[in-house]
Each structure stands twice: as C-alpha cells, then as structure tokens.
Scaffold this active site. Structure first.
Site, PDB file in Angstrom:
ATOM      1  CE  LYS A  79      66.316  46.329  10.913  1.00  0.00           C
ATOM      2  NZ  LYS A  79      66.752  47.891  11.306  1.00  0.00           N
ATOM      3  CB  SER A 157      69.281  49.509   9.054  1.00  0.00           C
ATOM      4  OG  SER A 157      68.646  49.410  10.336  1.00  0.00           O
ATOM      5  CB  SER A 181      67.827  51.781  12.285  1.00  0.00           C
ATOM      6  OG  SER A 181      68.815  51.552  11.828  1.00  0.00           O
TER       7      SER A 181
END
Length: 449
Positions: A79, A157, A181
């Site tokens: 990420k 996210s 997330s």
C-alpha cells in the site's frame, strides 16, 4: 499451477521446480501492464526492474538451498502508505509528490523482504487512508471485482491492495486498517482481509491516520495466506494453522448496532452462513453488546481519526489543502475544533470501552457479524456527496466497532459464486489473533457451500 494460487500452492510449485520467482514476477507484471485490466488504476508505482532483480536473486538462492524462507520469490503488493527505501511515499495524494524518497523500508516492508517476498509495486488507496469506499480522484479508482462492466467501488482505504490480489497482480497485499481498511476491500472483492491486534505490528514508516486506531494487516486469497503474512509482519514463527472444529464453537452475534440497516443481500447471506454453522454444531448466541452504543457518540466531533490526522496534517493542509481530495480534507479539518479536553475525554472513554467490551466477549470464541452493512456501491453513484457519505458510513461501521475495542478481526467471503460479494467478520478482543485464524480456517471451506 492454479489460476488462483495460494501461498501454499506457490511454495509447492517453487519447491518442485514447476515455476520460478522470475516467472511469477513476470506474470504479475504482465497483468499490471494489461491495458484491458485495472493495473494502471491499481498501482501508483511499479518498479519492474527491481522486482525482476529480486526474483532472480531468490531463484539463485533457492538453487543452492539458501532461500530465506519457503515464500522467497513470491510477489506481494505494498500500500502506498508505507515507506520503501529510495521511493516517495505519496499516501495516495498529490500533496506529498515532492517529498524526499524514504531512506529505509518501513519495518513491515522490511520483514516481508527479509522473508524473501518480492515487492511488485505500490498500490493505490484512498487519499491518506481516510475512507472505506476506495475512491481516489488523483490516481483513479480501480474497479472492484463485482460486475466490472458496471463499475463498483473496490472498498478502502486499501483499495489497490485488494484488487491487486483478486486480479493476480500480486499474491498478497500489505494494507492498513484504522476502521476497516483491510477488511472492507476484502469483503467487497471476495477475498480475505485481517486486522491484527494493533500492538503486534509496528506502525513506524507508515503515514498515520490515527495512531490510536491504525493497524497493519494483510489481504490475500485464503485464511492460511493471511496467517502466514501476519506472522511475518509480527516477526513471529510461521507455524501450521490448525482449524478448530466447528462443532462446539461459541459464537456471539451482536444485536446491538451491527445488524442495523443491513442491505437485503447482506442480511440474507449472513443469516445463511449462520444457519450453516449452526447445522455444523456451532453454538450461536445472539447477544446485546451495549458497549457498541458508545462508539458513535465518541465520533461526534470526528473522534480519534480527525484529532490525530489533523495534528499530522495541519501544516501540510495549510500549504497544500487546495490539492487534497475535498472529502478527505473536510474530515481532517474536523480535528481542528477538538480541544485538548475533548481528546483527553476520548482517551478515557475508550479505555473504559475496551475494558467493558473485553469482559463481555470473554465467554465466547468470537463475535460473528457482517463485515459491512452494504454491498459494493457503484462508482458512478459516488459523485453525489450525500450518497457517498451514507455508503461510507455503512462500509465502516461494523469494522470500526472492532478497532475501537482494540480487537482483532478477519473478513471471510460468504457469498456463493455469481452472488454479490458479502463478508462475514469474526472478531475478538485484542490478543486473540491465533484463535481467530483457527476459527476462520475451519469456516472457510464450509460456509459457502
């Protein structure tokens, strides 16, 4: 090799010589580069040359029986929230594009590399990790797995992390979870996502959203894949996962908050999974969890995320607020109005919440609840602010309950093939991570039949 390989099947293929790390990396890079795929929106940065070099190094080490672990050479995505040495950490934003490259890997990244995993690239995400939907106006929004021709949100996210795994652009994804997330995008894409007990994986080297609630976890195709990655991230031995018998499992279904306002598809699929577990001998008790009623009032002024993100962003947003996603900026700025007394009250209230919830859940093996109250909404519908806000709150609500009680949780896909993705979350108090994995491993192949 399977079209949807697991870490275990990849280890077997590598060990038997049926594939190589270089072949795995090449296949992932080809999928990322496919103009008909989601690679351009899934990844913010791909360092193909470094990934190929790392893969070839792992192949050479395996040839001389010196590979650092059985997983050496398997491609994994990172990420964009994490530092990778020599790269700029943008956190899905344009505001950090001119930042200096990181001087060292984040500990989570370093641990994956030490085990021999190959970093394939940096995945897209909600800007600064501040949404459960996964929309990014700067780098585009990757389409989730459900009805791709229509275009549904990937969840956030850790949006790119989930899509990278479900599309075979990586064989695991490193994500973060502040209010869901890892688990939300896993649920929206039909894969597995794990939120560990926060203290088990160091947060250093990751752009923070909320230092109180942030945790670092994996997204992958199976429970065992997540258990392997979690052990590496926590610097613990990777040991065989022993599923717990379904017969005799004590599962609590919280009637408080978690079952409110469910979409019909979520409610029906969740209840079907519970019925299957009950037929298998699980002991399911529907209970009140009044502690969950305390969570929403604690967020009236924005809660920990607003207060702590504002502290980190206040100078950057003053200088570059015009290039932030307005929806993200507005949530951050809610922290400006919180006083020191507000924050101290919040810390005190959470300490009480954690203690009371931990005591209430102690008699049970786990909570079982829908991961999200909704199914993946259409990307096109997210242009309307009211629709976006409603969907975002429904996506985050149940997962946030677990972060607020300092728990751990995993999202399992429970829909059948051809149905809209729905996740079932197993969760428990902090420190119960191994038990959650053992329960989930038993359920994984059982509840979708």
């Amino acid at each position: 090799m399977s079209d949807t390989p697991t870490l275990a099947s990849l280890v077997a293929d590598l060990d038997a010589g049926r594939t190589t790390a270089r072949a795995l990396v090449d296949a992932c890079l080809a999928k990322i580069a496919d103009p008909q795929g989601e690679g351009m929106r899934t990844f913010i940065h791909v360092d193909a040359e470094a990934a190929i070099e790392a893969a070839e190094a792992m192949d050479r080490l395996r040839e001389v029986r010196a590979a650092p672990s059985p997983f050496a050479g398997i491609p994994i995505s990172i990420k964009d929230l994490f530092d990778i040495e020599g790269q700029v950490t943008r956190a899905g934003s344009r505001a950090l594009e001119d930042s200096a490259p990181a001087v060292a890997d984040a500990p989570a990244v370093a641990r994956l590399r030490r085990a021999g995993f190959v970093v394939i690239g940096r995945t897209n995400m909600t800007e600064f990790a501040y949404s459960g939907i996964g929309i990014n106006p700067h780098y585009g929004t990757p389409k989730g797995a459900w009805q791709r021709g229509v275009g549904h949100v990937p969840g956030g996210s850790s949006s790119g992390a989930a899509v990278s795994v479900v599309d075979g652009m990586a064989h695991g994804g490193l994500g973060t979870d502040t209010g869901g997330s890892c688990r939300i995008p896993a649920a929206y894409n039909g894969i597995v996502g794990f939120k560990p007990t926060q203290r088990r994986v160091p947060l250093d080297g990751a752009v923070p959203l909320s230092s109180t609630l942030d945790s670092i976890g994996p997204l992958a195709r199976t429970v065992n894949c997540c258990a392997v990655l979690d052990a590496v991230l926590a610097n613990e031995p990777v040991t065989p996962l022993q599923p717990r018998p379904i017969r005799g499992m004590r599962l609590a279904v919280p009637n408080t908050v978690a079952l409110d306002d469910l979409e019909d598809a979520v409610a029906k699929t969740f209840e079907r999974a519970l019925e299957k577990l009950a037929r298998g001998g699980a002991l399911i008790e529907r209970i009140a969890v009044p502690e969950f009623l305390d969570v929403a009032p604690m967020s009236v002024k924005g809660g920990f995320a607003a207060a702590e993100s504002y502290a980190w962003h206040r100078y950057l947003i003053a200088a570059k607020g015009d290039i932030y996603d307005p929806r993200v900026a507005s949530r951050i700025m809610r922290g400006e109005s919180q006083s020191a007394a507000d924050y101290i009250d919040l810390v005190k209230a959470r300490k009480s919440l954690v203690a009371r919830a931990t005591a209430r859940l102690a008699p049970y093996d786990a909570l079982a609840l829908p991961t999200t109250a909704n199914t993946p909404p259409r990307i096109a519908d997210m242009n309307d602010d009211k629709t976006f806000t409603t969907a975002n709150l429904l996506s985050l609500r149940n997962c946030t309950l677990i972060n607020m009680i300092d728990g751990c949780g995993i999202s399992l896909p429970v829909h059948r093939e051809g149905e809209v993705p729905v996740g079932l979350m197993l969760a428990a108090a902090g420190g119960s991570d191994r038990r959650i994995f053992e329960l989930a491993a038993a359920m994984e192949g059982f509840i979708r039949v």
